[in-house]
Design an enzyme around this catalytic site. Structure first.
Site, PDB file in Angstrom:
ATOM      1  N   ASP A   1       7.671  -5.562   0.296  1.00 52.91           N
ATOM      2  CA  ASP A   1       8.365  -5.029   1.468  1.00 52.91           C
ATOM      3  C   ASP A   1       9.875  -5.089   1.303  1.00 52.91           C
ATOM      4  OD1 ASP A   1       6.006  -4.498   2.829  1.00 52.91           O
ATOM      5  OD2 ASP A   1       5.867  -6.545   3.559  1.00 52.91           O
TER       6      ASP A   1
ATOM      7  N   ASP B   1      -0.139   0.792   1.616  1.00 54.47           N
ATOM      8  CA  ASP B   1      -0.041  -0.256   2.619  1.00 54.47           C
ATOM      9  C   ASP B   1      -1.057  -0.049   3.737  1.00 54.47           C
ATOM     10  OD1 ASP B   1       1.321  -2.577   2.746  1.00 54.47           O
ATOM     11  OD2 ASP B   1       2.992  -1.838   3.919  1.00 54.47           O
TER      12      ASP B   1
END
Length: 542
Positions: A437, A384
């Site tokens: 997520d 990420d």
């Protein structure tokens, strides 16, 4: 089931490729052109509503310059000011006539932006609108040699298409006036609250479904072990459970493959490639919605016969009548969304299909222990950060943000996102969150509830409440960071992973369960088919 698992795994890789908790940028910071006295404004978007012959027409969006005064943020305080054409058009030489407070419309090129603004100010203009020679907005900065600038009128750049329309109206001798103001975004938009509830609620539902099916399977296995013969047990054990367990190697490869897929999206993103992604999303959405509806309807006894009766279908194999009954509805819903995905309310269908897909993924894909979950989330944590922040050094822009927003596709991002329109944001747009997520931390949260139920732990004594609360808090911190960073895209797992794993590992260590959580992933249970004989010294004397 094999086809279902294949579809889910493919969609999971696509989902992991995107993990973003942001909307589009509103304030643009330029690190290449550092601030200096007189040239230290932030780049802000500017609303430019227009009136032609006294009638309000279109509203355009421009971008303010690094130099000049800051614009008014309230529409009611912004003045209606007449616009005139520049003469000469580029305003790189002294104008042929002075103005009396009008806004001058000039073309970009032939001299610096500050030169145009200085000439406009000398001609008594109240502001300068600069038409770009491209449809995109351009950041107007100062020249390196320019210092201590003192420009007292605002400068706003318009895209080529908007500037051309205004120029044509003026050439047709229409009276054109505009307002210039730059409204501020609200600190918190209610869309973010609803998106938070959607993410947390999705993991909550998926966790309970996963834990319930695991407990039912454990009870059924105990019953078989108690009643069935060894041959039956062997035959039963050889059957597929219908779940996909991830190991540590797969966890690492997962993120590597997701990185390759993200780069492919970045390089190939176009209208035709987006159509391919829409088709794949519809397939996964239909599969997910069908699975959720069948499981939900199976809870009612009226559908028991349809659930337990099967028909053989080519390619798919044995399919229950209940599945055949709900499939047309799922297919029609996905087709309607795909055909109307550009309309304002299409986000509703996208979220329905997306939530169903996420719940199905969390039901089918599982982590066997906390070790695998830690490796998976740790790799995703670095992934990420790399693709949101570090990728700017190689690609000169954030790869993940560009792909998630659909900057190169001409549309509002790819469909592997949950999105809600921002309700009180004057700039509109969407609050979005990537499937990754939700899915990646959701695998750990679902694992915690399965462990609690198998260990017969009460709610307070278990790990699920802590894991679920930690995820919700991590996601909340993500939105706080998002607003503090002026709406810039943030790597959500930068905040979610430490909050989710930290309390889980700490609590497991404190309670003495960490070894079982880390290696076995489930508590030891007595084998009901084994009858324990007492030791010789424990046998009663005859």
């Amino acid at each position: 089931m094999d086809l279902q698992r294949s579809v889910i795994v493919v969609l999971l890789v696509m989902a992991v490729s995107l993990k973003l908790g942001s909307a589009g940028d509103i304030v643009h910071h330029d690190n290449i052109a550092p601030k200096r006295p007189g040239c230290d404004n932030n780049f802000v978007l500017v609303k430019v509503p227009t009136w032609v012959n006294g009638l309000e027409t279109s509203e355009y969006v421009g971008v303010g310059a690094r130099f000049g005064p800051t614009l008014e943020s309230k529409e009611r305080r912004a003045n209606h000011t007449r616009v005139i054409l520049a003469d000469p058009p580029d305003y790189c030489s002294p104008p042929k006539k002075n103005l009396s407070g009008e806004i001058v419309l000039v073309h970009r090129g032939n001299c610096s932006f500050t030169t145009k603004a200085n000439i406009a100010e000398t001609a008594n203009a109240s502001a300068v609108l600069i038409i770009n020679y491209e449809t995109e907005l351009f950041k107007m900065v100062c020249e390196d040699k320019e210092t201590d600038l003192n420009i007292s009128i605002p400068a706003v750049m318009l895209p080529q298409d908007a500037g051309t329309i205004l120029e044509d109206d003026l050439k047709n001798n229409f009276r054109v006036s505009v307002q210039l103001y730059s409204p501020l975004r609200p600190l918190v938009d209610i869309a973010e609250v609803f998106l938070w509830l959607m993410a947390v609620g999705t993991i909550l539902c998926a966790s309970y479904w996963s834990a319930w099916t695991t407990r039912e399977a454990a009870l059924e296995q105990d019953k078989l072990l108690k009643d069935a013969s060894e041959e039956t047990l062997n035959a039963e054990g050889s059957e597929s459970s219908g779940y996909v367990d991830i190991n540590t190697t797969a966890a690492v490869l997962f993120v590597v493959i997701a990185s390759c897929f993200l780069v492919m999206l970045y390089k190939l993103m176009s209208s035709w490639f987006l159509e391919v992604l829409v088709v794949l999303f519809c397939i996964g959405g239909v599969e997910g919605l069908q699975t959720c509806l069948v499981a939900l309807l199976s809870c009612f006894r009226w559908f028991k016969h349809a659930r337990e009766s099967y028909v053989k279908v080519p390619i798919l194999g044995a399919v229950s009548y209940l599945t055949l009954a709900v499939s047309p509805f799922c297919i029609v819903l996905a087709a309607i969304w795909a055909a109307n995905r550009r309309v304002s309310f299409a986000w509703i269908g996208q979220d329905i299909l997306g939530i169903a897909l996420i719940i199905t993924v969390l039901q089918i894909v599982r982590i066997p222990n906390l070790k695998v979950g830690t490796v998976l989330l740790s790799c995703a944590f670095m992934y990420d950060i790399f693709w949101v922040f570090v990728s700017k050094w190689w690609f000169h822009e954030s790869v993940m943000i560009v792909v998630a927003r659909g900057d190169k596709s001409g549309e509002d991002g790819i469909p592997m996102l949950l999105k809600i329109p921002r309700m009180f944001d004057p700039w509109g747009g969407y609050s979005i969150i990537g499937f990754g997520d939700i899915i990646l931390p959701g695998l750990v949260v679902a694992f915690s509830l399965r462990f609690d139920w198998l260990a017969n732990k009460k709610l307070r004594a278990g790990y699920f409440v802590w894991a679920m609360s930690a995820y919700g808090l991590g996601l909340l911190i993500t939105y706080v960071a998002l607003n503090l960073m002026d709406g810039h895209g943030q790597p959500a797992l930068l905040y979610i992973v430490p909050f989710t794993l930290g309390p889980f590992l700490t609590l497991g260590k404190k309670r003495g369960d960490l070894k079982i959580l880390w290696i076995r992933g489930e508590p030891e249970r007595p084998c009901p088919h084994v009858k324990v004989e007492p030791y010789e010294e424990e046998r009663p004397q005859e």
